[in-house]
Design an enzyme around this catalytic site. Structure first.
Site, PDB file in Angstrom:
ATOM      1  N   ASP A  23       0.839  -1.199   0.000  1.00 11.95           N
ATOM      2  CA  ASP A  23       0.000   0.000   0.000  1.00 11.95           C
ATOM      3  C   ASP A  23       0.870   1.244   0.000  1.00 11.95           C
ATOM      4  O   ASP A  23       2.064   1.181   0.240  1.00 11.95           O
ATOM      5  CB  ASP A  23      -0.983  -0.011   1.193  1.00 11.95           C
ATOM      6  CG  ASP A  23      -0.304  -0.362   2.516  1.00 11.95           C
ATOM      7  OD1 ASP A  23       0.931  -0.281   2.601  1.00 11.95           O
ATOM      8  OD2 ASP A  23      -1.013  -0.714   3.463  1.00 11.95           O
ATOM      9  N   ASN A  63      -8.642  -1.432  12.939  1.00 14.80           N
ATOM     10  CA  ASN A  63     -10.062  -1.685  12.640  1.00 14.80           C
ATOM     11  C   ASN A  63     -10.230  -2.956  11.804  1.00 14.80           C
ATOM     12  O   ASN A  63     -11.253  -3.152  11.170  1.00 14.80           O
ATOM     13  CB  ASN A  63     -10.668  -0.491  11.891  1.00 14.80           C
ATOM     14  CG  ASN A  63      -9.902  -0.173  10.622  1.00 14.80           C
ATOM     15  OD1 ASN A  63      -8.914  -0.845  10.312  1.00 14.80           O
ATOM     16  ND2 ASN A  63     -10.333   0.837   9.903  1.00 14.80           N
ATOM     17  N   HIS A  91      -8.292  -3.791   9.234  1.00 12.70           N
ATOM     18  CA  HIS A  91      -7.925  -3.665   7.819  1.00 12.70           C
ATOM     19  C   HIS A  91      -6.652  -4.455   7.514  1.00 12.70           C
ATOM     20  O   HIS A  91      -5.846  -4.759   8.395  1.00 12.70           O
ATOM     21  CB  HIS A  91      -7.785  -2.190   7.386  1.00 12.70           C
ATOM     22  CG  HIS A  91      -6.592  -1.446   7.887  1.00 12.70           C
ATOM     23  ND1 HIS A  91      -6.607  -0.095   8.127  1.00 12.70           N
ATOM     24  CD2 HIS A  91      -5.327  -1.838   8.164  1.00 12.70           C
ATOM     25  CE1 HIS A  91      -5.427   0.307   8.520  1.00 12.70           C
ATOM     26  NE2 HIS A  91      -4.619  -0.730   8.560  1.00 12.70           N
ATOM     27  N   GLU A 115      -9.810  -0.667   4.021  1.00 20.01           N
ATOM     28  CA  GLU A 115     -10.636  -0.229   5.140  1.00 20.01           C
ATOM     29  C   GLU A 115     -12.015  -0.879   5.055  1.00 20.01           C
ATOM     30  O   GLU A 115     -12.524  -1.109   3.950  1.00 20.01           O
ATOM     31  CB  GLU A 115     -10.801   1.292   5.105  1.00 20.01           C
ATOM     32  CG  GLU A 115      -9.491   2.084   5.139  1.00 20.01           C
ATOM     33  CD  GLU A 115      -8.844   2.130   6.517  1.00 20.01           C
ATOM     34  OE1 GLU A 115      -9.066   1.200   7.323  1.00 20.01           O
ATOM     35  OE2 GLU A 115      -8.104   3.083   6.776  1.00 20.01           O
TER      36      GLU A 115
HETATM   37  C1  GLP Z   1      -1.136   0.261   8.523  1.00 19.38           C
HETATM   38  C2  GLP Z   1      -0.692  -0.351   7.179  1.00 19.38           C
HETATM   39  C3  GLP Z   1      -0.746  -1.842   7.209  1.00 19.38           C
HETATM   40  C4  GLP Z   1      -0.209  -2.321   8.523  1.00 19.38           C
HETATM   41  C5  GLP Z   1      -1.186  -1.960   9.621  1.00 19.38           C
HETATM   42  C6  GLP Z   1      -0.678  -2.256  11.017  1.00 19.38           C
HETATM   43  O1  GLP Z   1      -2.100   1.222   8.368  1.00 19.38           O
HETATM   44  N1  GLP Z   1      -1.383   0.129   6.050  1.00 19.38           N
HETATM   45  O2  GLP Z   1      -0.022  -2.366   6.120  1.00 19.38           O
HETATM   46  O3  GLP Z   1      -0.043  -3.714   8.490  1.00 19.38           O
HETATM   47  O4  GLP Z   1      -1.657  -0.645   9.488  1.00 19.38           O
HETATM   48  O5  GLP Z   1       0.402  -1.432  11.366  1.00 19.38           O
HETATM   49  P1  GLP Z   1       1.339  -1.718  12.608  1.00 19.38           P
HETATM   50  O6  GLP Z   1       2.078  -2.978  12.305  1.00 19.38           O
HETATM   51  O7  GLP Z   1       2.254  -0.535  12.721  1.00 19.38           O
HETATM   52  O8  GLP Z   1       0.446  -1.874  13.791  1.00 19.38           O
END
Ligand code: GLP
Length: 246
Positions: A69, A138, A140, A145
């Site tokens: 992403d 949430n 995702h 989302e």
């Molecule tokens: C972000 C990214 C995801 C990631 C997730 C968790 O928004 N778009 O690719 O896996 O949220 O992030 P984290 O590992 O910092 O908790």
């Protein structure tokens, strides 16, 4: 197939176990295509992969990476882009040059066309061998989302308020961009193998919900319950019950 669940003691153990999964895939297929999440959770795994490479236990000379992403509207060389993050955490330490990366496009005035080009590029290289994913607050995956259906293609989305709040920690004084482009659920679910990494107390409740939910657009990660080969590696803080059952 139910999700295979591995509960490990802590974030360090999670990093080691996750790296073992990656090395297994790359040993079997040296030019494996790995869809790689950014965020905090996989950092330890990526560092462990770099260590294994340095000690000669992992050959990344043919490994390929696809970006999961990206924020929309940043310059291609903006260090705050997710590509910049991935370059520092994964590509550079593993010696993977941009010619072996399917990059999520951020520039240009037609991001939807860019999204279609990304899906075509993934198809052209034969699909994804392993998707390394984190779990959003949430539910995702990438920036899918809720609601996100299992067949959602790669597309531009508006980030949910909780995602903006959660990602603000990476932006210091700057404002988090409100739009992003994400590999669609359809791309994630087409990966031959999926590895979901979940660490820490703040993720425990959403992980528990995901494991109790039938595949549901309202909780995009729950679609993994319909995927034929998914491994979840969680540490005890994220999965205090430690159940082996999905
Ligand atoms: C972000 C990214 C995801 C990631 C997730 C968790 O928004 N778009 O690719 O896996 O949220 O992030 P984290 O590992 O910092 O908790």
């Amino acid at each position: 197939m139910p999700i295979e669940i591995q509960v490990v003691a802590d974030a360090d153990a999670l990093a080691r176990e996750a790296a073992l999964v990656v090395t297994g895939v790359v040993a079997e297929r040296p030019d494996a295509v790995v869809l790689a999440a950014t965020g905090n959770t996989p950092i330890g795994c990526y560092a462990e992969l770099a260590r294994l490479r340095a000690t000669g236990s992992l050959d990344t000379s043919r490994m390929r990476v696809a970006q999961l992403d990206e924020y929309v509207g940043l310059a291609a060389d903006d260090a705050r882009s997710l590509y910049g993050w991935m370059d520092r955490a994964l590509l550079a330490p593993l010696g993977i040059g941009s010619e072996r990366v399917v990059r999520m496009p951020v520039e240009g005035n037609d991001p939807q066309a860019a999204a279609r080009a990304y899906d075509a590029a993934i198809e052209a290289i034969g699909g994804i061998d392993l998707a390394i994913l984190g779990l959003g607050p949430n539910g995702h995956l990438g920036f899918n989302e809720p609601p996100a259906s299992a067949d959602a293609p790669t597309r531009v989305i508006s980030l949910a308020p909780e995602t903006l709040a959660s990602n603000a920690r990476y932006w210091g004084d700057g404002t988090v961009p409100e739009r992003a482009i994400t590999a669609g659920m359809s791309v994630i679910l087409s990966a031959r193998r999926v590895m979901l990494l979940v660490s820490g107390t703040p993720k425990a409740a959403i992980l528990d919900r995901m494991l109790r939910s039938a595949p549901d657009a309202a909780l995009p990660a729950s679609h993994l319950r319909g995927h034929p080969d998914t491994i979840l590696i969680a540490d005890r803080d994220a999965r205090p019950a430690g159940s082996l059952e999905a």
